[in-house]
Design a protein around this motif. Structure first.
Motif, PDB file in Angstrom:
ATOM      1  N   PHE A 108      69.035  58.184 111.212  1.00 62.30           N
ATOM      2  CA  PHE A 108      68.810  56.975 110.424  1.00 62.30           C
ATOM      3  C   PHE A 108      67.387  56.442 110.540  1.00 62.30           C
ATOM      4  N   LYS A 109      66.892  55.920 109.434  1.00 58.98           N
ATOM      5  CA  LYS A 109      65.660  55.135 109.360  1.00 58.98           C
ATOM      6  C   LYS A 109      66.018  53.891 108.563  1.00 58.98           C
ATOM      7  N   TYR A 121      69.066  58.271 105.448  1.00 62.44           N
ATOM      8  CA  TYR A 121      69.657  59.191 106.413  1.00 62.44           C
ATOM      9  C   TYR A 121      69.838  60.571 105.807  1.00 62.44           C
ATOM     10  N   SER A 122      70.048  61.520 106.682  1.00 62.80           N
ATOM     11  CA  SER A 122      70.385  62.883 106.287  1.00 62.80           C
ATOM     12  C   SER A 122      71.899  62.984 106.153  1.00 62.80           C
ATOM     13  N   ILE A 123      72.346  63.777 105.204  1.00 63.32           N
ATOM     14  CA  ILE A 123      73.776  64.087 105.081  1.00 63.32           C
ATOM     15  C   ILE A 123      73.931  65.564 105.402  1.00 63.32           C
ATOM     16  N   ALA A 124      74.457  65.846 106.591  1.00 59.09           N
ATOM     17  CA  ALA A 124      74.713  67.212 107.042  1.00 59.09           C
ATOM     18  C   ALA A 124      73.460  68.091 107.004  1.00 59.09           C
ATOM     19  N   LYS A 125      72.280  67.484 107.202  1.00 56.92           N
ATOM     20  CA  LYS A 125      71.005  68.210 107.204  1.00 56.92           C
ATOM     21  C   LYS A 125      70.736  68.929 105.886  1.00 56.92           C
ATOM     22  N   GLU A 126      71.344  68.423 104.782  1.00 57.79           N
ATOM     23  CA  GLU A 126      71.164  69.071 103.486  1.00 57.79           C
ATOM     24  C   GLU A 126      70.750  68.113 102.378  1.00 57.79           C
ATOM     25  N   LYS A 127      71.200  66.881 102.472  1.00 55.81           N
ATOM     26  CA  LYS A 127      70.937  65.896 101.431  1.00 55.81           C
ATOM     27  C   LYS A 127      70.371  64.645 102.076  1.00 55.81           C
ATOM     28  N   ILE A 128      69.758  63.804 101.259  1.00 58.53           N
ATOM     29  CA  ILE A 128      69.250  62.522 101.722  1.00 58.53           C
ATOM     30  C   ILE A 128      70.105  61.434 101.092  1.00 58.53           C
ATOM     31  N   GLY A 129      70.560  60.494 101.924  1.00 64.82           N
ATOM     32  CA  GLY A 129      71.334  59.372 101.435  1.00 64.82           C
ATOM     33  C   GLY A 129      70.598  58.070 101.662  1.00 64.82           C
ATOM     34  N   VAL A 130      70.897  57.082 100.832  1.00 64.69           N
ATOM     35  CA  VAL A 130      70.338  55.750 100.965  1.00 64.69           C
ATOM     36  C   VAL A 130      71.467  54.751 100.765  1.00 64.69           C
ATOM     37  N   THR A 131      71.577  53.788 101.677  1.00 60.51           N
ATOM     38  CA  THR A 131      72.591  52.738 101.573  1.00 60.51           C
ATOM     39  C   THR A 131      71.907  51.389 101.690  1.00 60.51           C
ATOM     40  N   ARG A 132      72.254  50.477 100.787  1.00 60.73           N
ATOM     41  CA  ARG A 132      71.739  49.107 100.821  1.00 60.73           C
ATOM     42  C   ARG A 132      72.799  48.210 101.442  1.00 60.73           C
TER      43      ARG A 132
END
Length: 139
Positions: A108-109, A121-132
Motif C-alpha cells: 500500500f501507498k 496497491y498491487s493486486i496479486a503483483k499483476e494489477k494496480i488498484g486504487v481505492t478512495r
C-alpha cells in the motif's frame, strides 16, 4: 509518525506472521529498539499516516492478502476502530515470487487529497488498484 511526544513505527515480521509489530522511541534521532508484537492483526507491509484531524490510520491486509482494512487511533498507540475496505481473491498467473493461491491488495501507498484518503496497491503483483476512502466516513 509522531504522537504524544513519541515516535512509533509499525512493521510486519516475516518470521512470525499474522500480527504487526511496533517500536517506540522518545526522540527523533534515537534508534528504534527491538519491536514487540501487537494485537493488531495483519500481514505484509502496512502503510500508516495521520489524518487531517490528527487521528492516526494503518492500512493493512490479511495473511492471505485478500482483505484490505483500515484501523484508526486517536492517540497513535491504541487502534480501536477498523473497517474492511476491500476483498479481492484474484487468481494470479504463475511467476517468480508469486503464490498459486488467490491473492488481493498488498504493498500500500497512501495520499491525502482534500477530504479523501487515496490508497494505491498491487493486486496479486499483476494489477494496480486504487481505492478512495472519504475521511468523513471514518467517524
Amino acid at each position: 509518525m509522531v504522537r504524544i511526544g513519541k515516535w512509533v513505527v509499525i512493521r510486519d515480521n516475516a518470521l512470525n506472521r499474522g500480527y504487526y509489530y511496533a517500536a517506540l522511541k522518545n526522540n527523533k534521532n534515537d534508534y528504534y529498539p527491538p519491536a514487540w508484537q501487537t494485537n493488531l492483526y495483519g500481514d505484509a507491509m502496512p502503510a500508516a499516516g495521520e489524518l487531517p484531524d490528527s487521528r492516526v490510520f494503518i492500512i493493512g491486509n490479511s495473511r492471505d492478502r485478500q482483505n484490505m482494512f483500515i484501523t484508526i487511533s486517536n492517540d497513535g498507540i491504541t487502534f480501536n476502530k477498523s473497517w474492511l475496505l476491500l476483498h479481492i481473491a484474484h487468481q494470479p498467473l504463475s511467476g517468480i515470487g508469486k503464490s498459486t493461491t488467490p491473492s488481493g491488495p498488498q504493498y500500500f501507498k497512501t495520499a491525502l487529497v482534500k477530504n479523501n484518503l487515496w490508497v494505491v496497491y498491487s493486486i496479486a503483483k499483476e494489477k494496480i488498484g486504487v481505492t478512495r476512502v472519504p475521511i468523513g466516513l471514518l467517524n
